[in-house]
Design a protein around this motif. Structure first.
Motif, PDB file in Angstrom:
ATOM      1  N   ASP A 135       4.944  -0.580  -3.354  1.00 50.80           N
ATOM      2  CA  ASP A 135       4.053  -0.657  -4.507  1.00 50.80           C
ATOM      3  C   ASP A 135       3.220  -1.935  -4.416  1.00 50.80           C
ATOM      4  O   ASP A 135       3.264  -2.802  -5.292  1.00 50.80           O
ATOM      5  CB  ASP A 135       4.882  -0.645  -5.807  1.00 50.80           C
ATOM      6  CG  ASP A 135       4.002  -0.523  -7.039  1.00 50.80           C
ATOM      7  OD1 ASP A 135       2.840  -0.085  -6.894  1.00 50.80           O
ATOM      8  OD2 ASP A 135       4.464  -0.890  -8.141  1.00 50.80           O
ATOM      9  N   ARG A 136       2.475  -2.035  -3.343  1.00 52.31           N
ATOM     10  CA  ARG A 136       1.649  -3.201  -3.050  1.00 52.31           C
ATOM     11  C   ARG A 136       0.357  -2.700  -2.406  1.00 52.31           C
ATOM     12  O   ARG A 136       0.257  -1.552  -1.965  1.00 52.31           O
ATOM     13  CB  ARG A 136       2.347  -4.132  -2.041  1.00 52.31           C
ATOM     14  CG  ARG A 136       3.705  -4.669  -2.453  1.00 52.31           C
ATOM     15  CD  ARG A 136       3.578  -5.802  -3.421  1.00 52.31           C
ATOM     16  NE  ARG A 136       2.810  -6.909  -2.846  1.00 52.31           N
ATOM     17  CZ  ARG A 136       3.315  -7.814  -1.988  1.00 52.31           C
ATOM     18  NH1 ARG A 136       4.593  -7.742  -1.615  1.00 52.31           N
ATOM     19  NH2 ARG A 136       2.565  -8.806  -1.534  1.00 52.31           N
ATOM     20  N   ASP A 137      -0.645  -3.559  -2.321  1.00 56.27           N
ATOM     21  CA  ASP A 137      -1.883  -3.203  -1.627  1.00 56.27           C
ATOM     22  C   ASP A 137      -1.683  -3.475  -0.145  1.00 56.27           C
ATOM     23  O   ASP A 137      -2.051  -4.520   0.380  1.00 56.27           O
ATOM     24  CB  ASP A 137      -3.053  -4.024  -2.178  1.00 56.27           C
ATOM     25  CG  ASP A 137      -4.384  -3.642  -1.527  1.00 56.27           C
ATOM     26  OD1 ASP A 137      -4.410  -2.649  -0.764  1.00 56.27           O
ATOM     27  OD2 ASP A 137      -5.388  -4.341  -1.765  1.00 56.27           O
ATOM     28  N   LEU A 138      -1.055  -2.518   0.534  1.00 58.30           N
ATOM     29  CA  LEU A 138      -0.798  -2.590   1.971  1.00 58.30           C
ATOM     30  C   LEU A 138      -1.770  -1.664   2.692  1.00 58.30           C
ATOM     31  O   LEU A 138      -1.883  -0.488   2.345  1.00 58.30           O
ATOM     32  CB  LEU A 138       0.642  -2.178   2.275  1.00 58.30           C
ATOM     33  CG  LEU A 138       0.999  -1.993   3.760  1.00 58.30           C
ATOM     34  CD1 LEU A 138       0.915  -3.320   4.513  1.00 58.30           C
ATOM     35  CD2 LEU A 138       2.402  -1.386   3.888  1.00 58.30           C
ATOM     36  N   ARG A 139      -2.461  -2.201   3.692  1.00 56.60           N
ATOM     37  CA  ARG A 139      -3.417  -1.416   4.468  1.00 56.60           C
ATOM     38  C   ARG A 139      -3.069  -1.518   5.950  1.00 56.60           C
ATOM     39  O   ARG A 139      -2.750  -2.594   6.448  1.00 56.60           O
ATOM     40  CB  ARG A 139      -4.847  -1.926   4.235  1.00 56.60           C
ATOM     41  CG  ARG A 139      -5.214  -2.063   2.760  1.00 56.60           C
ATOM     42  CD  ARG A 139      -6.552  -2.732   2.564  1.00 56.60           C
ATOM     43  NE  ARG A 139      -6.753  -3.144   1.167  1.00 56.60           N
ATOM     44  CZ  ARG A 139      -7.808  -3.818   0.732  1.00 56.60           C
ATOM     45  NH1 ARG A 139      -8.775  -4.158   1.578  1.00 56.60           N
ATOM     46  NH2 ARG A 139      -7.893  -4.164  -0.540  1.00 56.60           N
ATOM     47  N   VAL A 140      -3.139  -0.380   6.643  1.00 59.01           N
ATOM     48  CA  VAL A 140      -2.760  -0.300   8.049  1.00 59.01           C
ATOM     49  C   VAL A 140      -3.957   0.172   8.868  1.00 59.01           C
ATOM     50  O   VAL A 140      -4.561   1.203   8.555  1.00 59.01           O
ATOM     51  CB  VAL A 140      -1.570   0.670   8.223  1.00 59.01           C
ATOM     52  CG1 VAL A 140      -1.265   0.887   9.699  1.00 59.01           C
ATOM     53  CG2 VAL A 140      -0.342   0.138   7.494  1.00 59.01           C
ATOM     54  N   THR A 141      -4.281  -0.587   9.904  1.00 56.75           N
ATOM     55  CA  THR A 141      -5.469  -0.294  10.708  1.00 56.75           C
ATOM     56  C   THR A 141      -5.149   0.654  11.864  1.00 56.75           C
ATOM     57  O   THR A 141      -4.185   0.446  12.604  1.00 56.75           O
ATOM     58  CB  THR A 141      -6.040  -1.597  11.286  1.00 56.75           C
ATOM     59  OG1 THR A 141      -6.284  -2.512  10.217  1.00 56.75           O
ATOM     60  CG2 THR A 141      -7.335  -1.342  12.034  1.00 56.75           C
TER      61      THR A 141
END
Length: 277
Positions: A135-141
């Motif tokens: 529940d976090r702003d996690l972004r994966v490239t």
């Protein structure tokens, strides 16, 4: 104030160094894991998922310090470095536009003799002790093998966390591209940056890049493109680079790499604290 933490690629040794550095800074009272946004690329996506999920970094560091045998000559792991160097030659050719270069590497990844995709996903499941997006702003490239398009996946994308991280870690020629919605995606590290340009809107930006030595100019350009008012690039020092060795996928190098991260954190803590807190 919006703070972004960007974690770059770097293979098995990069994961270890990331964890040592983050744990060392945490011990010094600089918990970078409290960032508003966490962006992970390749090895950084594994670490980003762990940090965003609130995994105990002390335990994670202890796991990295367990001694294991070195990669055997001729194994897929041992040959990982040479295969990546072949891809790097394409990616770093100044005569080829970056997206076209990534598409060429994507074609190489699709035809390489690698392990089965399902087996790869099963192996990656052991690296990520959480199944759902934190529940976090996690972004994966990740990068599309077909056309070299790069993008970030997050909880709103509808893509399982395991698939997103596995795709971001799928080193061309070593791991199979991962199928997502009928398309095949590979290692976000083929961008040769760290993903800092995806941190637009951040006021403060810290980038930790295990492989900055091969993409520093691109990473600095990404950081400038983010528009962040205050930025900091953390890269491995000479001792850390020596700890990594010549094969970034060699698990026997993890103990030295994690210790290098812990040691370097002690040196950097005051400067990071001033910028971050």
């Amino acid at each position: 104030m919006n703070r972004a933490l960007v974690l770059g690629g770097g293979g098995v040794t990069g994961i270890a160094w990331h964890l040592g550095l983050l744990r060392g800074l945490e011990e010094a009272g600089v918990p970078l894991g409290d960032a508003d946004t966490i962006i992970g690329t390749s090895a950084g996506s594994v670490v980003g998922a762990l940090v965003a999920a609130g995994v105990d970094l002390r335990a994670a560091v202890a796991a990295q310090q367990v001694e294991v045998p070195a990669a055997k000559p001729g194994s897929r792991t041992a040959s990982g470095g040479s295969r990546w160097l072949t891809a790097m030659a394409v990616l770093m050719d100044p005569s080829v536009p970056p997206r076209e270069a990534r598409a060429r590497v994507g074609a190489m990844a699709l035809t390489a003799d690698t392990q089965d995709e399902a087996a790869y996903l099963d192996r990656m499941r052991g690296l990520i002790p959480v199944s759902d997006w934190p529940d976090r702003d996690l972004r994966v490239t990740v990068v599309d093998t077909a056309d070299g398009r790069d993008l970030t996946l997050d909880a709103a994308s509808g893509v399982p966390l395991l698939h997103a991280v596995s795709a971001s870690c799928a080193v061309p020629g070593l791991m199979p591209p991962v199928t997502i919605d009928g398309r095949r995606y590979m290692d976000g590290g083929v961008r040769l940056g760290a993903g800092a340009d995806f941190a637009k809107g951040a006021d403060r930006l810290v980038v930790i890049a295990p492989m900055a030595m091969v993409g520093r100019d691109r990473i600095l350009a990404e950081m400038a493109d983010s528009g962040a008012e205050r930025t900091l690039l953390i890269e491995p020092d000479e001792a850390a680079v020596a700890a990594f060795g010549t094969n970034f996928m060699d698990p026997a190098r993890r103990p030295d790499a994690v210790r290098a991260g812990l040691r370097q954190a002690a040196v950097l803590a005051d400067g990071v604290r001033e910028m971050w807190i």
